[in-house]
Structure formats: C-alpha cells, structure tokens
Design an enzyme around this catalytic site. Structure first.
Site, PDB file in Angstrom:
ATOM      1  N   PRO A  11       0.837  -1.204   0.000  1.00  0.00           N
ATOM      2  CA  PRO A  11       0.000   0.000   0.000  1.00  0.00           C
ATOM      3  C   PRO A  11       0.875   1.258   0.000  1.00  0.00           C
ATOM      4  CG  PRO A  11      -0.487  -1.418   1.909  1.00  0.00           C
ATOM      5  CD  PRO A  11       0.633  -2.058   1.172  1.00  0.00           C
TER       6      PRO A  11
ATOM      7  N   ASP B 164      14.185   3.224   6.332  1.00  0.00           N
ATOM      8  CA  ASP B 164      13.414   2.412   5.367  1.00  0.00           C
ATOM      9  C   ASP B 164      14.341   1.671   4.408  1.00  0.00           C
ATOM     10  OD1 ASP B 164      11.264   3.617   6.558  1.00  0.00           O
ATOM     11  OD2 ASP B 164      10.238   4.126   4.691  1.00  0.00           O
TER      12      ASP B 164
ATOM     13  N   ALA C  39      10.725   3.026  -1.047  1.00  0.00           N
ATOM     14  CA  ALA C  39      12.051   2.415  -0.860  1.00  0.00           C
ATOM     15  C   ALA C  39      12.074   0.997  -1.438  1.00  0.00           C
ATOM     16  CB  ALA C  39      12.406   2.389   0.625  1.00  0.00           C
ATOM     17  N   ALA C  40      10.949   0.297  -1.344  1.00  0.00           N
ATOM     18  CA  ALA C  40      10.902  -1.081  -1.853  1.00  0.00           C
ATOM     19  C   ALA C  40      10.961  -1.103  -3.381  1.00  0.00           C
ATOM     20  CB  ALA C  40       9.634  -1.780  -1.356  1.00  0.00           C
TER      21      ALA C  40
ATOM     22  N   GLY D 282       6.945   1.645   3.483  1.00  0.00           N
ATOM     23  CA  GLY D 282       8.180   1.755   2.691  1.00  0.00           C
ATOM     24  C   GLY D 282       8.003   1.423   1.227  1.00  0.00           C
ATOM     25  N   SER D 283       6.852   1.744   0.653  1.00  0.00           N
ATOM     26  CA  SER D 283       6.613   1.338  -0.739  1.00  0.00           C
ATOM     27  C   SER D 283       7.624   1.990  -1.693  1.00  0.00           C
ATOM     28  CB  SER D 283       5.163   1.598  -1.142  1.00  0.00           C
ATOM     29  OG  SER D 283       5.035   2.802  -1.808  1.00  0.00           O
TER      30      SER D 283
ATOM     31  N   GLY E 172       3.208   4.049   5.400  1.00  0.00           N
ATOM     32  CA  GLY E 172       4.313   3.758   6.316  1.00  0.00           C
ATOM     33  C   GLY E 172       4.918   2.381   6.126  1.00  0.00           C
TER      34      GLY E 172
END
Ligand code: PMV
Length: 312
Positions: free
Chosen positions: A100, A151, A109-110, A106-107, A104
């Site tokens: 999502p 993150d 950073a991922a 970390g989308s 919060g």
C-alpha cells in the site's frame, strides 16, 4: 529478462525520534512486496521505465537535477552510474508493487530497491546490501526530504534492524518468534509533511521535544533488549509507552487510536502507530492464541486491510 523483488517494512519502535539521532527498530514484512523486471528493448528505443499500476511510462531523457528528477528515473540513473554502465541502453524496466502506498510500509524504498537489484543483476554487477541501501537512500531523499535512512536499511538488509541515523544499521537476533498484525487506517499519510510539522513543533519548543525524543530513545533501547531475550510481553508494554509518546509528539489521530484501542481490547500485548502517523498503519504485537480475535476486532473497528507477519 531479469526479475528482482523487495519486501515492505514496518517501524516497530522509534519513528520521528530517529530523525533527531535516537535509535529505532524496524522489521521486514515479506507478505507484500515490490517487483522490478528488466528486459532488452528494440534497438534505438532507449530506456523506458513503466509502472503500469500507476499509469507511469517514463523515458530516460536528458539528466535533470536530482530534486527535479522522477524518483524512478533517479534510481535507474544512479544505479547505472554505480555499476559503471552507460545510460545509452535499449531497456524496458517495469515495476509493480502490492505494498500500500503512503501507509508507512516503505513502498517507495521497496520499489527503488527492486529496481537497483534487477538492474545490477541484469548487468552482472554484485552489490552488497549496504551498497543497495545507499543507492536507495538517494531516492528516499527525493520522496521525503530528510529521511533518517531506516526504510532503505531494513528493506535492503531484509532483517530486523536497530538503526541510528548516520551509522551502519545493526541487524540483531530475535530471542523468540513473535507475531505482528499490521492494520491499515485507510488514511494516507505524507511522511514529508508530517516530518516537517514535527520539526516546526521542535523548533517552537526544543526542550520539550528533545525530552520526548530522548524518552522514545530509552523505550527503543529497552525494546531491543526485550526482543533479544524473547520477552514479548515487555516488548508489547513498551509499544504502548511508545504510542503514548507519539501522541504527545502530535502524530497520532482518531483513526489510529480507534485501531490501537480495538487491538488492545482484543488481547494484543501492545499496539501503536507505525511510520509517520496521522494515518497509515497501526501495528499490534500478539500471541498466536489471540491472532483471530485481534484480526477480527481490527476489521470491525474499520481497518481497510489487515496483514499478519511473523518476526524471527
Ligand atoms: O512513513 P515511513 O514509514 O516512511 O516512516 C517515516 C519514519 C520517520 O521516522 C517519521 C521519518 C524517517 O525518515 O525516519
């Protein structure tokens, strides 16, 4: 074709205070993740970055300053530079994610981590977790302004981390497996704006805020010891103390408190907001005996999505 993945994350303890030099603890959440695929394109096509879920199709053009660059483009450029590969390639870089956004987890950073991993693997470059983390940090600066770096660290290392800004992240042992429930308030949370608001409050009353941040730091240090020794009841209690401090810092919200209350009432050992706050996700520490009860209570209290994850 080369495919790479990156997990999401939650902050267990210490958000916000971590920006001011206090420690924080974050853990990976593998149940939702970002995927990046790199494949050769027809000759003359150049580099195209596609995030179809977000309707983004971006062609790598002339370089622009970092703070004006699209975060996906910046990640691709920085990776090329880091692995010593020219940008003059014919490549399609596709990204997708089940994490999502603005909750919060970390989308951003991922997605960046998945791109760095896929591109470096495609060109046969081997980057360490810390090198991946450093590259992703540069993208985080575009997303967040002044990120602590937690993150990119937890996502690149894919292990629980004890993190202090400016220092190498410490991975640490979890004494006894514990279970977390992650519940979405359904409210978007802008990390950049909330971090800026907290900074304004800190400027207005540095003594009060420094003392709140120091209290959070003490909770984080005690939490690390309780997690390492397998004392999950104590870790849960410390989560509640951390939530009370976050309320004082001014980043909680009625939606967060409704979910935190529901989780505690259903038997969670502790519950708090996770990430920037004022929305986003709530996390609850639970024993397996109350898993179903806590999940149902969170759904009834209005959680938009509930994920459970084991931390080991
Ligand atoms: O909202 P998230 O998960 O990106 O986390 C923000 C955490 C803060 O401590 C509020 C900011 C930071 O850079 O560490």
């Amino acid at each position: 074709m080369t495919v790479a993945y990156a997990c999401s994350k939650v902050i267990l303890f210490g958000e916000h205070a971590v920006v001011y030099g206090q420690p924080a603890i974050a853990v990976p959440v593998p149940q939702v993740r970002a995927t990046a695929t790199v494949e050769d394109a027809a000759s003359g096509e150049g580099v195209t970055i596609a995030a179809r879920d977000l309707d983004v199709i971006h062609r790598l053009g002339n370089p622009v300053p970092d703070d004006e660059a699209h975060p996906l483009e910046l990640t691709v450029r920085n990776t090329f530079e880091r692995i010593g590969v020219s940008e003059r390639q014919d490549l399609l870089v596709e990204v997708a994610s089940t994490i999502p956004i603005a909750r919060g987890m970390g989308s951003g950073a991922a997605v960046a981590t998945a791109i760095v991993r896929a591109l470096s693997a495609h060109f046969g470059a081997r980057l360490t977790a810390s090198e991946v983390s450093e590259l992703v940090y540069k993208t985080e600066m575009v997303h967040h302004g002044t990120p602590s770096g937690i993150d990119n660290s937890v996502i690149a290392f894919e292990k629980p981390v004890y993190f202090i800004k400016g220092e190498a992240p410490q991975t640490f042992e979890v004494g006894r497996l514990f279970c977390l429930v992650v519940a979405d308030t359904g409210v978007s949370s802008s990390t950049r704006e909330i971090v800026a608001d907290v900074r304004e409050s800190w400027r207005a009353d540095p003594e009060c805020y420094d003392s709140l941040f120091a209290d959070v730091g003490s909770v984080v240090m005690a939490a690390r010891a309780s997690i390492a020794s397998g004392d999950t009841a104590e870790a849960g209690r410390l989560m509640n103390v951390n939530q009370a401090l976050l309320e004082e810092i001014g980043v909680s919200s009625p939606e967060i408190e409704a979910l935190v209350g529901a989780a505690r009432q259903a038997g969670a050992l502790g519950a708090k907001l996770s990430g920037a706050g004022r929305g986003g996700n709530v996390i609850a520490l639970i024993t397996s005996a109350v898993r179903q009860r806590v999940v149902s209570a969170l759904r009834s209290a209005g959680a938009a999505c509930v994920i459970t994850t084991d931390v080991k």
